[in-house]
Design a protein around this motif. Structure first.
Motif, PDB file in Angstrom:
ATOM      1  N   ASP A   1      44.604  68.742  11.545  1.00 37.45           N
ATOM      2  CA  ASP A   1      44.857  67.028  11.730  1.00 37.45           C
ATOM      3  C   ASP A   1      44.910  66.813  13.053  1.00 37.45           C
ATOM      4  OD1 ASP A   1      47.038  68.888  10.892  1.00 37.45           O
ATOM      5  OD2 ASP A   1      48.478  67.083  11.474  1.00 37.45           O
TER       6      ASP A   1
ATOM      7  N   HIS B   1      42.913  64.068  15.277  1.00 35.72           N
ATOM      8  CA  HIS B   1      43.542  62.891  16.032  1.00 35.72           C
ATOM      9  C   HIS B   1      42.757  63.067  17.639  1.00 35.72           C
ATOM     10  CE1 HIS B   1      47.305  63.477  13.601  1.00 35.72           C
ATOM     11  NE2 HIS B   1      46.019  62.658  12.777  1.00 35.72           N
TER      12      HIS B   1
ATOM     13  N   ALA C   1      35.094  68.481  -0.818  1.00 39.33           N
ATOM     14  CA  ALA C   1      36.009  68.719  -1.960  1.00 39.33           C
ATOM     15  C   ALA C   1      36.004  67.570  -2.858  1.00 39.33           C
ATOM     16  CB  ALA C   1      37.415  69.075  -1.461  1.00 39.33           C
TER      17      ALA C   1
ATOM     18  N   ILE D   1      38.460  65.310  -5.313  1.00 41.58           N
ATOM     19  CA  ILE D   1      39.891  65.137  -5.151  1.00 41.58           C
ATOM     20  C   ILE D   1      40.090  64.047  -6.287  1.00 41.58           C
ATOM     21  CG2 ILE D   1      41.891  64.735  -3.993  1.00 41.58           C
ATOM     22  CD1 ILE D   1      40.476  65.378  -1.622  1.00 41.58           C
ATOM     23  N   PRO D   2      40.553  64.481  -7.454  1.00 39.02           N
ATOM     24  CA  PRO D   2      40.715  63.772  -8.737  1.00 39.02           C
ATOM     25  C   PRO D   2      42.010  62.602  -8.363  1.00 39.02           C
ATOM     26  CG  PRO D   2      41.225  65.918  -9.379  1.00 39.02           C
ATOM     27  CD  PRO D   2      40.685  66.254  -7.996  1.00 39.02           C
ATOM     28  N   GLY D   3      41.765  61.295  -8.839  1.00 38.70           N
ATOM     29  CA  GLY D   3      42.916  60.435  -8.827  1.00 38.70           C
ATOM     30  C   GLY D   3      42.990  59.883  -7.241  1.00 38.70           C
ATOM     31  N   VAL D   4      42.346  60.629  -6.243  1.00 41.23           N
ATOM     32  CA  VAL D   4      42.522  59.889  -4.926  1.00 41.23           C
ATOM     33  C   VAL D   4      41.317  58.964  -4.682  1.00 41.23           C
ATOM     34  CG1 VAL D   4      42.762  60.584  -2.529  1.00 41.23           C
ATOM     35  CG2 VAL D   4      43.882  61.981  -4.073  1.00 41.23           C
TER      36      VAL D   4
ATOM     37  N   PHE E   1      42.644  56.922   0.826  1.00 40.57           N
ATOM     38  CA  PHE E   1      42.681  58.120   1.681  1.00 40.57           C
ATOM     39  C   PHE E   1      42.204  57.897   2.976  1.00 40.57           C
ATOM     40  CE2 PHE E   1      39.521  61.323   2.731  1.00 40.57           C
ATOM     41  CZ  PHE E   1      40.519  62.017   3.534  1.00 40.57           C
TER      42      PHE E   1
ATOM     43  N   ALA F   1      44.278  58.377   6.239  1.00 42.83           N
ATOM     44  CA  ALA F   1      43.837  59.132   7.676  1.00 42.83           C
ATOM     45  C   ALA F   1      43.600  58.204   8.943  1.00 42.83           C
ATOM     46  CB  ALA F   1      42.284  59.552   7.248  1.00 42.83           C
TER      47      ALA F   1
ATOM     48  N   SER G   1      47.189  57.683  10.285  1.00 41.80           N
ATOM     49  CA  SER G   1      47.964  59.107  10.964  1.00 41.80           C
ATOM     50  C   SER G   1      47.333  59.263  12.349  1.00 41.80           C
ATOM     51  CB  SER G   1      47.928  60.216   9.920  1.00 41.80           C
ATOM     52  OG  SER G   1      46.618  60.325   9.761  1.00 41.80           O
TER      53      SER G   1
ATOM     54  N   THR H   1      41.121  71.912  -0.620  1.00 43.25           N
ATOM     55  CA  THR H   1      41.296  70.311  -0.756  1.00 43.25           C
ATOM     56  C   THR H   1      42.133  69.988   0.391  1.00 43.25           C
ATOM     57  OG1 THR H   1      40.973  70.759  -3.248  1.00 43.25           O
ATOM     58  CG2 THR H   1      41.657  68.460  -2.408  1.00 43.25           C
TER      59      THR H   1
ATOM     60  N   LEU I   1      41.409  67.295   3.390  1.00 47.04           N
ATOM     61  CA  LEU I   1      42.216  66.285   3.943  1.00 47.04           C
ATOM     62  C   LEU I   1      42.683  66.329   5.440  1.00 47.04           C
ATOM     63  CD1 LEU I   1      44.204  65.383   0.567  1.00 47.04           C
ATOM     64  CD2 LEU I   1      42.041  64.579   1.342  1.00 47.04           C
TER      65      LEU I   1
ATOM     66  N   VAL J   1      45.097  63.681   8.362  1.00 53.12           N
ATOM     67  CA  VAL J   1      46.228  63.560   7.438  1.00 53.12           C
ATOM     68  C   VAL J   1      47.087  65.130   7.562  1.00 53.12           C
ATOM     69  CG1 VAL J   1      47.119  63.028   5.326  1.00 53.12           C
ATOM     70  CG2 VAL J   1      45.006  61.837   5.876  1.00 53.12           C
ATOM     71  N   ASP J   2      48.148  64.800   7.875  1.00 50.35           N
ATOM     72  CA  ASP J   2      49.037  65.966   8.076  1.00 50.35           C
ATOM     73  C   ASP J   2      49.546  66.772   6.753  1.00 50.35           C
ATOM     74  OD1 ASP J   2      51.668  65.218   7.094  1.00 50.35           O
ATOM     75  OD2 ASP J   2      52.022  64.510   8.807  1.00 50.35           O
ATOM     76  N   GLU J   3      49.564  68.190   6.750  1.00 58.53           N
ATOM     77  CA  GLU J   3      49.708  68.689   5.502  1.00 58.53           C
ATOM     78  C   GLU J   3      50.719  68.045   4.673  1.00 58.53           C
ATOM     79  OE1 GLU J   3      50.394  73.056   6.300  1.00 58.53           O
ATOM     80  OE2 GLU J   3      51.080  73.379   3.869  1.00 58.53           O
TER      81      GLU J   3
ATOM     82  N   ILE K   1      49.366  62.866  -1.101  1.00 60.70           N
ATOM     83  CA  ILE K   1      48.303  62.303  -1.477  1.00 60.70           C
ATOM     84  C   ILE K   1      47.837  63.061  -2.719  1.00 60.70           C
ATOM     85  CG2 ILE K   1      45.758  61.906  -1.053  1.00 60.70           C
ATOM     86  CD1 ILE K   1      46.573  61.310   1.573  1.00 60.70           C
ATOM     87  N   LEU K   2      47.628  64.643  -2.595  1.00 62.63           N
ATOM     88  CA  LEU K   2      47.056  65.370  -3.824  1.00 62.63           C
ATOM     89  C   LEU K   2      47.601  65.272  -5.236  1.00 62.63           C
ATOM     90  CD1 LEU K   2      45.803  68.432  -1.923  1.00 62.63           C
ATOM     91  CD2 LEU K   2      44.484  66.393  -2.819  1.00 62.63           C
TER      92      LEU K   2
ATOM     93  N   ARG L   1      49.859  62.681  -5.990  1.00 62.46           N
ATOM     94  CA  ARG L   1      49.868  61.240  -6.267  1.00 62.46           C
ATOM     95  C   ARG L   1      48.551  61.285  -7.231  1.00 62.46           C
ATOM     96  NH1 ARG L   1      48.965  57.147  -8.009  1.00 62.46           N
ATOM     97  NH2 ARG L   1      49.819  55.229  -7.351  1.00 62.46           N
ATOM     98  N   GLY L   2      47.383  62.003  -6.526  1.00 63.29           N
ATOM     99  CA  GLY L   2      46.320  62.112  -7.481  1.00 63.29           C
ATOM    100  C   GLY L   2      46.265  62.608  -8.510  1.00 63.29           C
TER     101      GLY L   2
ATOM    102  N   ALA M   1      47.828  60.274 -10.833  1.00 64.84           N
ATOM    103  CA  ALA M   1      47.175  58.838 -11.288  1.00 64.84           C
ATOM    104  C   ALA M   1      46.579  58.541 -12.488  1.00 64.84           C
ATOM    105  CB  ALA M   1      45.978  58.683 -10.041  1.00 64.84           C
TER     106      ALA M   1
END
Ligand SMILES: Nc1ncnc2c1ncn2[C@@H]1O[C@H](COP(=O)(O)OP(=O)(O)OP(=O)(O)O)[C@@H](O)[C@H]1O
Ligand SMILES: [Mg+2]
Lengths: 255, 450
Positions: free
Chosen positions: A76, A80, A91, A93-96, A101, A105, A108, B390, B394, B399-401, B407-408, B410-411, B414
């Motif tokens: 990350d 930056h 990847a 990513i379900p639900g995101v 997202f 990103a 941050s 994954t 991200l 996005v930091d860990e 986020i994951l 929450r996903g 969801a």
């Protein structure tokens, strides 16, 4: 901008697994470099090591951005600094939702660089513009990130993120593979429109095809973890015609 | 030599039952019979503390519950603002509020919706509303199950909801069971009876909130009767405090072409159980049972989900998701029985879990018992960790860990959150989930990533 010095990398926790065997590479500001090479030569590994993936260890050498080593930085933090990796296999990513997202990103990045966050309104506007630019189906981006996307849709989605995040160093790992001609053109147009004196690209590809649309400044041939030849755009044509055979032999001799 | 042991903890409730029975000696005879029969059942069973050889409680240790003393018949007061702050709320909903087991006309918000009878269960009992005499405790309370028996022994007030044939109340009916912050540990027996007439569409939200600061015991019992062609969308929100015990039962009886959908949101209590049984008792009936549970600390959440396909051409779907952290524990016990006559049944069961820490434990046992030969059925359960590839994806975007994990998570949630259709309800469960994720993450460890 990017300087790779004698880079050696292995797979974490696997003995004698060296994949990158001393890579030297310099990408100046505003330049587009193409990296070509046969399957398994280490192209994706190089891209991932540059971005700081957890399952590789750098055993020797250094990677510098604007003269500073980035090897101790987390992925990350590298983002930056303006780095971006478009994945060969993004990847799912379900639900995101891509919208949420990408906003996270961008926020941050703003946080890390002490800048103001973009308002939701401005972000929505930007997002809609970019969706149109990369020709992605707007219904797709309401869905889960990459889940159930076709190969081509995933690649377009990588381009969408590239366009929104506006990195200063973009590494594209075979963003062209799996794309039909129209999509290929969109990727190329995206890269071309983003080409600027301030932004550099490292484009990993198997095929000359993409390079018909994106004219690289420099082409490198990577074989067995080493760059065996560097040249101009004509090098890509040579590969197209004769394959990698001749370079494989060179790699054997050097090994 | 044999030693006679008394069923656990019966003595802790017997005095309360005796004085309850005496105080209610003027109740209708049928109700008194229901209570005393239920008490007889409970006094034989006691609190289930034996785990070995007991499928129902194999993974759940109720000895701490059996050791506690709970007071009976003590109520406190609550304000509407407290209720609104602690659970979902929408002024447009028809709302029935039950505080410490007693219906509150003052806090309820009933707007005279056509075709809807909603209000106090005690009142429905005393005026013999609808089919209450044959319905009450006919699905729950006569079975050999300690908690429905104990709850039914003390059945008194609660909520009664009836929807007339062909009625279609457009707005949700919200039933809120509140445990007030009166002092001491108290037992309460929230009760809801739903009589959904033929060809009705009813949306029912059942919320449990707890304003007390000490351990409470809540044994809610919900009975739902779905007449032919009735569609019941049921939601359950369980927000007990983290010291309390919540062992809830839902029993559903479904007739021709009726459909029952239930979605549970369970985050509270130290030990909580959501025990649902749907009886698909006529052709064309269908049920969809969904739920999201999140556990942290030393919490335990059990989903005891069962469906009986008694007649042909019925469909059932069970789908639950869990997010576990700390030293918490969850049990998913899904059961589908397809009886011999129930040809052309279609049954699916799925339980997916996200384990964030080394200490978290999930016991998932989906099971199918099929006695018919023409059946479509599938089941599965998984327990996974946050996926490192994954995470890297991200992180590579800046996005930091910690944020990437959030986020994951929450996903992962969801898909279940999306099942909560009424807007104010969705917003509530979404907000609670977003508040809960940092708590789960704080108790996560590297082993929760793979
Ligand atoms: N995490 C890993 N664990 C074990 N082996 C690995 C790992 N990553 C890469 N390798 C191995 O390293 C070699 C180089 O892989 P890499 O993916 O970098 O090749 P590539 O040049 O991108 O190939 P392609 O053209 O097929 O995409 C391969 O032999 C691969 O199997
Ligand atoms: Mg590759």
């Amino acid at each position: 901008m990017l300087e790779i010095k004698n880079l050696h990398a292995s797979v974490l926790d696997i003995d004698d697994s060296e994949i990158l065997k001393g890579i030297d590479l310099k990408v100046g500001k505003g330049e587009v470099h193409a990296i070509m090479g046969p399957n398994g030569s280490g192209k994706s590994t190089l891209a991932n090591v540059l971005m700081g993936r957890f399952d590789y260890v750098v055993t020797e050498g250094d990677v510098l951005i604007d003269g500073n080593s980035i090897l101790k930085l987390r992925p990350d933090q590298r983002a930056h600094l303006g780095m971006f990796l478009a994945f060969q296999y993004p990847a799912e990513i379900p639900g995101v939702r891509p919208w949420q997202f990408l906003k996270a990103a961008l926020d941050s990045k703003a946080d890390a660089n002490g800048e103001d966050k973009m308002s939701v309104r401005n972000f929505s506007k930007l997002f809609d513009e970019k969706i149109e630019a990369v020709g992605i189906n707007p219904n797709l981006v309401k869905r889960s990130l990459n889940e159930g996307f076709s190969g081509g849709e995933k690649k377009r989605n990588e381009m969408l993120q590239l366009e929104v995040l506006q990195p200063s160093l973009a590494i594209l790992d075979e963003t062209d593979s799996g794309l039909d001609v129209d999509a290929l053109r969109i990727v190329a147009e995206g890269v071309n429109s983003m080409r600027s004196p301030e932004r550099s690209f490292v484009v990993v590809t198997h095929y000359q095809r993409l390079l018909n649309y994106i004219t690289p400044d420099v082409v490198h041939i990577l074989v067995k973890g080493k760059i065996v030849k560097t040249g101009g755009p004509e090098l890509a044509l040579e590969v197209e015609k004769d394959g990698y055979k001749q370079y494989m032999a060179e790699a054997e001799v050097n090994a | 030599m044999t030693t006679a042991t008394l069923p656990a903890a019966v003595g802790k409730y017997s005095e309360a039952f005796a004085s309850f029975a005496e105080a209610n000696s003027d109740a209708p005879e049928w109700l008194k019979a229901v209570r005393s029969q239920a008490w007889a059942t409970f006094s034989e069973l006691g609190i289930p503390v034996k785990r070995r050889g007991n499928e129902l409680w194999k993974y759940t240790d109720l000895r701490p519950l059996a050791a506690l003393d709970f007071e009976h018949g003590i109520g406190g007061s609550v304000s509407l603002d407290e209720i609104k702050a602690a659970g979902p709320w929408d002024d447009a909903w028809d709302t029935v509020v039950v505080v410490d087991g007693v219906f509150s006309a003052e806090l309820s918000n009933l707007q005279g919706t056509a075709g809807l009878t909603a209000g106090s269960l005690a009142e429905a009992i005393s005026s013999g509303t609808g089919d209450i005499e044959t319905q009450l405790a006919s699905l729950a309370g006569r079975e050999e199950y300690a908690f429905t028996a104990l709850s039914t022994a003390f059945v008194d007030d609660g909520a009664y909801v009836a929807i007339a044939d062909d009625a279609d109340p457009a707005t949700p009916i919200h039933v809120v069971f509140v445990t007030s912050n009166a002092s001491g540990s108290r037992a309460s027996y929230p009760r809801l009876l739903v009589d959904a007439g033929a060809n009705t569409l009813a949306v029912i939200i059942e919320t449990h909130i707890n304003l007390a600061e000490s351990a409470q015991l809540s044994l809610p019992v919900v009975e739902v009767f779905a007449k032919p062609g009735a569609t019941v969308r049921h939601y359950r929100v369980q927000m007990e405090n983290e010291l309390s015990y919540h062992l809830g039962t839902i029993r559903v009886h479904q007739l021709d072409d009726s459909s029952f959908n239930s979605t549970t949101f369970a985050v509270g209590a130290v030990i909580a159980r959501n025990d649902i049984h749907t009886q698909l008792d006529a052709p064309g009936a269908s049920c969809t049972l969904h739920g999201l549970y999140m556990t942290s600390g030393t919490q335990q959440q059990d989903q005891e989900i069962s469906t009986t396909h008694a007649k042909p051409h019925c469909t059932s779907k069970q789908f639950y998701k869990g997010i576990l952290s700390g030293k918490s524990h969850a049990v998913f016990s899904g059961k589908v029985v397809v009886e011999r006559d129930a040809q052309k049944s279609d049954a699916t069961q799925k339980d997916l879990n996200l384990l964030l820490s080394r200490g978290a434990e999930i016991d998932a046992k989906p099971s199918l018992e099929i006695y018919a030969d023409d059946v479509t059925a599938a089941h599965g359960a998984t327990a996974g960790h946050v996926d490192r590839d994954t995470l890297f994806y991200l992180q590579s975007r800046g996005v930091d860990e910690e944020a990437a994990k959030a986020i994951l998570i929450r996903g992962f949630a969801a898909e279940m959150l999306d099942e909560f259709k009424p807007k104010a309800l969705y917003e509530f469960v979404e907000r609670v989930t977003d508040e809960r994720i940092p708590v789960l993450l704080a108790e996560s460890d590297a082993l929760g990533t793979a």
